[in-house]
Design a protein around this motif. Structure first.
Motif, PDB file in Angstrom:
ATOM      1  N   ARG A 232       0.906  -1.355   0.003  1.00  0.00           N
ATOM      2  CA  ARG A 232      -0.032   0.021   0.035  1.00  0.00           C
ATOM      3  C   ARG A 232       0.909   1.118   0.175  1.00  0.00           C
ATOM      4  NH1 ARG A 232      -3.636  -2.951   3.213  1.00  0.00           N
ATOM      5  NH2 ARG A 232      -2.711  -2.637   5.140  1.00  0.00           N
ATOM      6  N   THR A 233       2.187   1.165   0.285  1.00  0.00           N
ATOM      7  CA  THR A 233       2.961   2.352   0.377  1.00  0.00           C
ATOM      8  C   THR A 233       3.345   2.799  -1.148  1.00  0.00           C
ATOM      9  OG1 THR A 233       4.959   1.040   0.665  1.00  0.00           O
ATOM     10  CG2 THR A 233       4.086   1.670   2.540  1.00  0.00           C
ATOM     11  N   VAL A 234       2.906   1.880  -2.263  1.00  0.00           N
ATOM     12  CA  VAL A 234       3.502   2.312  -3.483  1.00  0.00           C
ATOM     13  C   VAL A 234       2.256   2.390  -4.213  1.00  0.00           C
ATOM     14  CG1 VAL A 234       4.254   1.204  -5.722  1.00  0.00           C
ATOM     15  CG2 VAL A 234       5.439   0.680  -3.563  1.00  0.00           C
ATOM     16  N   PRO A 235       1.839   3.644  -4.649  1.00  0.00           N
ATOM     17  CA  PRO A 235       0.591   4.021  -5.232  1.00  0.00           C
ATOM     18  C   PRO A 235       0.133   3.026  -6.507  1.00  0.00           C
ATOM     19  CG  PRO A 235       1.665   5.860  -4.591  1.00  0.00           C
ATOM     20  CD  PRO A 235       2.611   4.948  -4.619  1.00  0.00           C
ATOM     21  N   GLY A 236      -1.144   2.558  -6.577  1.00  0.00           N
ATOM     22  CA  GLY A 236      -1.463   1.775  -7.597  1.00  0.00           C
ATOM     23  C   GLY A 236      -0.808   0.419  -7.728  1.00  0.00           C
ATOM     24  N   ALA A 237      -0.308  -0.183  -6.735  1.00  0.00           N
ATOM     25  CA  ALA A 237       0.253  -1.318  -6.868  1.00  0.00           C
ATOM     26  C   ALA A 237      -0.242  -2.444  -6.097  1.00  0.00           C
ATOM     27  CB  ALA A 237       1.719  -1.107  -6.444  1.00  0.00           C
TER      28      ALA A 237
END
Length: 715
Positions: A232-237
């Motif tokens: 969740r710390t990587v947007p859109g991943a």
């Protein structure tokens, strides 16, 4: 009743070995308890981590129940002399543990004998477990064992501690010089000290949890939550789901956490398959992708500790991955200096199998077999690009000489497909043809299991089948077919792949013809001279593939065993046809008419078998005799009218229609068996009726042998 706990603590067990060993240990403990009349009233559960295998059995009896049995001794004539007990009687009484005056006389078919009622006192559970468990533990199968201490002491890893308890009492067993106690151990880093276990059962589980050692279910849940949180710390991943990798990291950890790492975006220029293989197979990292499934320059590493607050561990993982990716890029670039076409000649130096020659020779055989397969299915109306198969077969094994495959063996086939896509194969080759060749090479090893996908194209299917059939044919001709649980050349897996590929692509391929052709490709070669003359090649292959087809129908497609037996008894040559017939049979078994017909088929088969045993032969064909009963005439008239219609449906593979039409004969079959005696004294009438039964059974059995259908408890 006390709970029982057995924990075997040792050095870290290889992740791939834990699940099978845990299951075997549970089964051994359960069978031991049942065998010794100590069956638990509750469930048998387990708690496994890299450092331990543990079994928990709820509510085990404290001791075996007493057993009272009647023991027979010497005959009365030997036991008494003039009414006085002889030494034989005294010896028997002593052995039975009773006074000689309490011996009884019993009458048996052999005469009168002495007997004694003996009560055998049950042994304590702790005594039995201490005596028998060490042997059960030592008998666990491991792919590899370690030896230490004494030469006879072996286990997958050195045993460091044992916990064996009935509630709060220690069971005094000993294994490899280690005595059981009530002291376990927690996480090697986070809680590296002894953990007192107050009692078996929930207290043990809680003690380990407090010492940072979770059970398998809790570890998987913790890993999934940590993967989600880090992603969740990587947007859109999203992290790429990988069950096998998840199972592995669960068995590598006791208290897992997850760190998010990054790699240079320039590495995304390498094929995704290479990057994912490096991350998954070599580093045990999860890949991260965007919502469209495209790889992102991040990865997730599962740690066996409570985190990485300072980022030191993350930095180490990134450095290692960068080096691995650099290696992969170097190998990719180096490999492009020589095309797949050049590498085909190099296969002469690569051994396929010591008696079956080189991969170059295998390539030539697969090309021939692939061409024959293509011609065979084309003659049966199926479209296939034979030239694509021929070219793909030529290049299929060339990637075995590449540096990338030497370093990452998991990528064989895949690398060949990738190189075939980017290299110039022929100057005038069209793009769609090159892509088709690349796909066929890429998919040549598919399916890798019965759950995995088959090759995507017909051409890929032809290459895959030809390659696997060549291996199976050569090994069987050498006499190296699988035996029992041993299958060193993975021939069962390859045969399963052939069956699944034929079924899912609906290929009109006869198994016997396939393996006759596969064997023929070895004809005239030096390899053929090494084949074993003692091997019944045709029979062995036929039986082997019948088992594989049975496995596919029953375990993969879910048909019941009696339906599978019925279908394969009629024909086990055509995979696609067998699946269609099984579906048709399953579709009519709810009909009472077919349960009755199945019972009638059993009766017909038994009558014909009895006649054969008595050397009573049927006539060549049924005749309308003056002595023929009206019921048998009606039955034959039905066959004469409907057999051509049934055959027409069968030829068109309209099996459901054929079976529905066949079901209309039920009343006439019932009437025949109700009114007509087959084994009459009149030889001519008897032989004529046997001919009718033979004709009827043959007509019923062309789609399936209905005598194999279980009718008890149905209808």
């Amino acid at each position: 009743m006390p709970d029982f706990l057995l924990e075997i603590g040792c050095e870290e067990i290889p992740a791939r070995m834990i699940d099978a060993a845990s299951l075997e240990l549970r089964e051994r403990v359960q069978k031991l308890l049942e065998r010794e009349r100590l069956s638990p009233k509750g469930t048998i559960s387990h708690l496994d981590t890299p450092r331990r295998l543990a079994v928990l059995a709820a509510a085990v009896p404290n001791a075996q129940p007493d057993v009272t049995e009647q023991v027979t001794g010497p005959s009365a004539s030997v036991a008494f002399d003039d009414g006085q007990p002889t030494p034989a009687a005294h010896a028997f009484a002593k052995k039975a543990g009773v006074d000689v005056g309490r011996l009884e006389r019993v009458t048996t078919p052999k005469g009168e004998y002495l007997s004694a009622t003996v009560t055998k006192k049950g042994r304590p559970a702790a005594e039995i477990l201490a005596e028998l468990l060490p042997k059960e533990i030592s008998s666990i199968y491991w792919p590899k064992n370690m030896y230490w201490h004494k030469p006879a002491e072996k286990f997958v890893r050195p045993v460091r501690w044992l916990v064996a308890m009935l509630d709060g009492e220690v069971v005094p067993l000993e294994l490899h010089g280690v005595k059981a106690g009530n002291q376990s151990r927690g996480h090697r880093i986070l809680s590296n000290h002894t953990v007192p276990v107050s009692a078996a059962g929930a207290a043990y589980v809680e003690a380990l949890r407090a010492a940072k050692a979770l059970n398998r279910t809790e570890r998987e849940q913790q890993i999934r939550k940590a993967l989600d949180a880090a992603t969740r710390t990587v947007p859109g991943a999203r992290w790429r789901e990988d069950k096998n990798l998840l199972d592995t990291v669960v068995n590598l950890t006791e208290w897992p956490s997850v760190v998010l790492g990054n790699f240079d975006r320039q590495f995304l220029e390498l094929p995704e398959e290479v990057l994912v293989t490096v991350m998954r197979d070599h580093q045990k990292y999860f890949a991260i992708e965007d919502v469209s499934g495209k790889l992102l320059p991040h990865f997730l590493a599962v740690l066996n500790t409570d985190g990485d607050a300072q980022g030191i561990i993350r930095h180490g993982h990134e450095r290692v991955l960068r080096a691995r990716f650099n290696d992969a890029r170097f190998f990719w670039q180096t490999d492009q200096k020589h095309s797949l076409r050049e590498r085909v000649q190099w296969l002469k130096q690569v051994t396929f199998q010591k008696d079956l020659g080189s991969y170059y020779e295998k390539t030539q055989r697969v090309q021939r077999l692939g061409s024959w397969l293509c011609e065979g299915i084309r003659q049966k109306g199926m479209t296939v690009r034979a030239g694509i198969v021929h070219k793909a077969a030529c290049l299929a094994k060339a990637d075995l000489t590449t540096e990338l495959v030497k370093e990452f063996t998991e990528l064989q086939g895949i690398v060949g497909g990738l190189y075939a896509r980017v290299q110039a194969l022929d100057p005038d080759m069209k793009g769609d043809a090159q892509e088709a060749i690349a796909i066929a090479i890429y998919d040549q090893y598919k399916p890798e299991s019965m759950e995995a996908p088959v090759p995507r194209t017909v051409e890929g299917a032809m290459l895959s089948i030809a390659d696997k059939a060549d291996s199976i044919a050569g090994m069987f001709a050498l006499g190296l077919q699988p035996t029992g649980s041993k299958d060193p050349f993975a021939l069962r897996r390859q045969a399963n792949g052939i069956v699944k590929t034929i079924a899912e692509h609906k290929l009109p391929i006869s198994l016997s013809q396939l393996f006759a052709d596969a064997r023929a490709t070895y004809g005239g070669s030096p390899v053929e001279g090494k084949f074993s003359g003692a091997v019944d090649y045709t029979g062995a292959v036929r039986n082997f593939f019948r088992e594989r087809l049975e496995f596919y129908l029953r375990d993969t497609l879910g048909f019941k065993y009696d339906v599978v037996n019925a279908v394969l008894a009629a024909d086990a040559e055509d995979v696609v046809d067998a699946v269609a017939r099984a579906e048709a049979v399953r579709g009519v078994l709810h009909m009472p008419e077919f349960l009755a017909i199945a019972a009638a088929c059993k009766r017909m088969r038994n009558i014909l078998k009895q006649a054969e045993e008595k050397a009573i032969k049927p006539t060549e064909k049924f005749e309308y005799l003056p002595g023929s009963a009206s019921e048998e005439k009606d039955l034959m008239a039905y066959l004469e009218t409907n057999a051509p219609r049934i055959e027409s449906h069968r030829t068109a593979k309209e099996y459901s229609n054929a079976l529905v039409l066949l079901s209309t004969v039920r009343e006439k079959v019932d009437a025949f068996f109700d009114k007509v005696m087959v084994m009459v004294d009149d030889q001519r009438i008897r032989a004529n009726r046997l001919a009718l039964l033979r004709t009827l059974l043959r007509e019923f059995s062309t789609i399936a042998d209905f005598s194999e259908i279980v009718t008890e408890g149905k209808g």
